[in-house]
Design an enzyme around this catalytic site. Structure first.
Site, PDB file in Angstrom:
ATOM      1  N   ARG A  49       0.837  -1.196   0.000  1.00  0.00           N
ATOM      2  CA  ARG A  49       0.000   0.000   0.000  1.00  0.00           C
ATOM      3  C   ARG A  49       0.873   1.246   0.000  1.00  0.00           C
ATOM      4  O   ARG A  49       0.558   2.251  -0.633  1.00  0.00           O
ATOM      5  CB  ARG A  49      -0.940   0.010   1.210  1.00  0.00           C
ATOM      6  CG  ARG A  49      -1.706   1.336   1.351  1.00  0.00           C
ATOM      7  CD  ARG A  49      -2.827   1.295   2.371  1.00  0.00           C
ATOM      8  NE  ARG A  49      -2.497   0.629   3.602  1.00  0.00           N
ATOM      9  CZ  ARG A  49      -1.766   1.149   4.594  1.00  0.00           C
ATOM     10  NH1 ARG A  49      -1.229   2.355   4.467  1.00  0.00           N
ATOM     11  NH2 ARG A  49      -1.556   0.455   5.694  1.00  0.00           N
ATOM     12  N   TYR A 102     -15.870  17.295 -16.931  1.00  0.00           N
ATOM     13  CA  TYR A 102     -16.208  15.871 -16.950  1.00  0.00           C
ATOM     14  C   TYR A 102     -17.260  15.595 -15.881  1.00  0.00           C
ATOM     15  O   TYR A 102     -17.164  16.084 -14.752  1.00  0.00           O
ATOM     16  CB  TYR A 102     -14.942  15.050 -16.715  1.00  0.00           C
ATOM     17  CG  TYR A 102     -15.194  13.603 -16.381  1.00  0.00           C
ATOM     18  CD1 TYR A 102     -15.995  12.803 -17.192  1.00  0.00           C
ATOM     19  CD2 TYR A 102     -14.631  13.027 -15.250  1.00  0.00           C
ATOM     20  CE1 TYR A 102     -16.228  11.470 -16.878  1.00  0.00           C
ATOM     21  CE2 TYR A 102     -14.855  11.698 -14.935  1.00  0.00           C
ATOM     22  CZ  TYR A 102     -15.659  10.930 -15.743  1.00  0.00           C
ATOM     23  OH  TYR A 102     -15.898   9.626 -15.431  1.00  0.00           O
ATOM     24  N   ASP A 174      -6.412  18.583 -16.027  1.00  0.00           N
ATOM     25  CA  ASP A 174      -6.769  17.220 -16.395  1.00  0.00           C
ATOM     26  C   ASP A 174      -6.353  17.037 -17.854  1.00  0.00           C
ATOM     27  O   ASP A 174      -6.971  17.587 -18.757  1.00  0.00           O
ATOM     28  CB  ASP A 174      -8.273  17.003 -16.209  1.00  0.00           C
ATOM     29  CG  ASP A 174      -8.710  15.578 -16.513  1.00  0.00           C
ATOM     30  OD1 ASP A 174      -7.974  14.862 -17.232  1.00  0.00           O
ATOM     31  OD2 ASP A 174      -9.801  15.178 -16.063  1.00  0.00           O
ATOM     32  N   LYS A 199      -7.606   5.704 -19.856  1.00  0.00           N
ATOM     33  CA  LYS A 199      -7.885   6.161 -21.203  1.00  0.00           C
ATOM     34  C   LYS A 199      -6.654   6.003 -22.106  1.00  0.00           C
ATOM     35  O   LYS A 199      -6.150   4.908 -22.273  1.00  0.00           O
ATOM     36  CB  LYS A 199      -8.381   7.600 -21.148  1.00  0.00           C
ATOM     37  CG  LYS A 199      -9.479   7.859 -20.090  1.00  0.00           C
ATOM     38  CD  LYS A 199     -10.679   6.951 -20.204  1.00  0.00           C
ATOM     39  CE  LYS A 199     -11.880   7.422 -19.381  1.00  0.00           C
ATOM     40  NZ  LYS A 199     -11.709   7.380 -17.929  1.00  0.00           N
TER      41      LYS A 199
END
Length: 384
Positions: A49, A102, A174, A199
């Site tokens: 982690r 978005y 972004d 993406k």
């Protein structure tokens, strides 16, 4: 040594494995690491982690591609967004978001963080006067997309960065639609770059992830602590898949851009298409800014279609979305395959009834890397 983009994509953070000589970064499928005595970690790894070598390789590679010093990778683009906003903002503080942001970003800010006391204002960030007028004494951040999702709006990032510096604000960009191959916002003055690596960075529609890159040492330290505390991390196999996708990012983005230009031109001349939104078209209002700050214009195209007189504006758009054969009806974007969607009913349904609601007649395309002639024929047939 300064190297080209594709060289960095293949080599940055990816030296051959020192134990075996493997030229590909191994998938370190382990939750914990043996320690040489209490607190005596090997190469800084103790628990996955906190850090994992496969994840480190991806983070270093993405930082190199964005020309930044600090890279972080997450389990999703939204977990990257959430971690950054919670680190950088406090209750009572304010941020600006795009007026066509978005839908997932809007949902997080409006439905989750607003309840925590974060305030926000949607604004057309391409309009610097309107942006400046929207600032408050409590504003701490400008959250930018360029190109925007799904209206393909373009913001002059360097000019917006200057505005943010003058107001002593952080500018976050972004960069998902552009990818680091087409645009590097840190070199234009942004403070933080965000990606949904699901993406274009991953590029094969087979893995979900997110990333942040920054040159801000103090912010990087806080992000390191927050990511470990919250645990918004990808597994090593997800990091490995994304790293594999990165290696071909440059060649894929060239083909995506080639195909999108062909598709946009074909749509622009179709009598049933009322508007094409693609920054590569000279008539696009952001064309000049895009040409200045982007290598190419990318693989995303949106367009609006004419409905029959008196019909619901969405009717024809929904029909077209259901009629393609090569363009698959699906959410997400940036994979090698072409996708089509209706933002108002799908990715941006959360904006319905808000200032960010998208047009009902809007269709969004993620143009893949198939043969361009086949893609154009598929769309023209669907339009009828």
């Amino acid at each position: 040594m300064v190297t080209g983009f594709s060289t960095r994509a293949i080599h940055a953070g990816q030296d051959p494995d020192p134990t075996t000589g493997s030229v590909i970064v191994p998938i370190h499928a382990t939750s914990t690491f043996a320690q040489d005595g209490v607190g005596g970690t090997r190469a800084g790894y103790e628990y996955s982690r906190s850090a994992n070598p496969t994840r480190t390789a991806l983070a270093e590679c993405l930082a190199a591609l964005e020309s930044g010093r600090h890279g972080f990778v997450f389990g999703s683009g939204m977990s990257a967004t959430d971690t950054l906003l919670r680190v950088a903002l406090r209750p009572g503080e304010h941020l600006l978001i795009p007026h066509d942001a978005y839908g997932g970003t809007f949902r997080l800010v409006d439905k989750v963080l607003a309840g925590w006391g974060i305030e926000y204002t949607p604004v057309d960030l391409a309009d610097l006067a309107a942006t400046r007028a929207a600032l408050r004494p409590t504003t701490r951040m400008i959250w930018c997309e360029s190109p925007t999702n799904p209206l393909l709006g373009i913001v002059d990032i360097a000019a917006l960065a200057e505005l943010a510096r003058d107001a002593q604000l952080r500018l976050v960009v972004d960069n998902t639609f552009a990818s680091p191959y087409l645009q590097t916002p840190l070199t234009l003055g942004a403070d933080v770059v965000l990606h949904s690596t699901t993406k274009y960075v991953g590029g094969h529609s087979d893995v979900v992830g997110g990333a942040l890159v920054t040159d801000d040492d103090e912010l990087a330290e806080r992000l390191t602590f927050a990511q470990n505390a919250v645990g918004a991390v990808p597994g090593p196999f997800d990091a490995w898949l994304t790293l594999r996708g990165v290696k071909t990012l440059a060649v894929r983005m060239e083909r995506h851009s080639d195909n999108a230009e062909r598709v946009a031109a074909a749509l622009a001349s179709h009598p049933k298409v009322t508007r094409v939104l693609y920054p590569g078209l000279p008539e696009h209002p952001g064309h000049e800014a895009a040409a200045k700050q982007m290598r190419r214009f990318g693989g995303m195209v949106s367009f609006q279609v004419a409905a029959a007189p008196g019909a619901d504006p969405a009717t024809e758009a929904l029909r077209v979305c259901a009629s393609t054969r090569l363009f698959t009806l699906a959410e997400s974007l940036g994979g090698v395959e072409s996708l089509i969607e209706h933002p108002g009913r799908m990715t941006h349904a959360s904006t319905e009834g808000s200032l960010l609601e998208v047009p009902a007649d809007l269709i969004r395309l993620s143009v893949g890397i198939e043969d361009a002639d086949d893609l154009v024929e598929d769309l023209l047939t669907a339009l009828g």
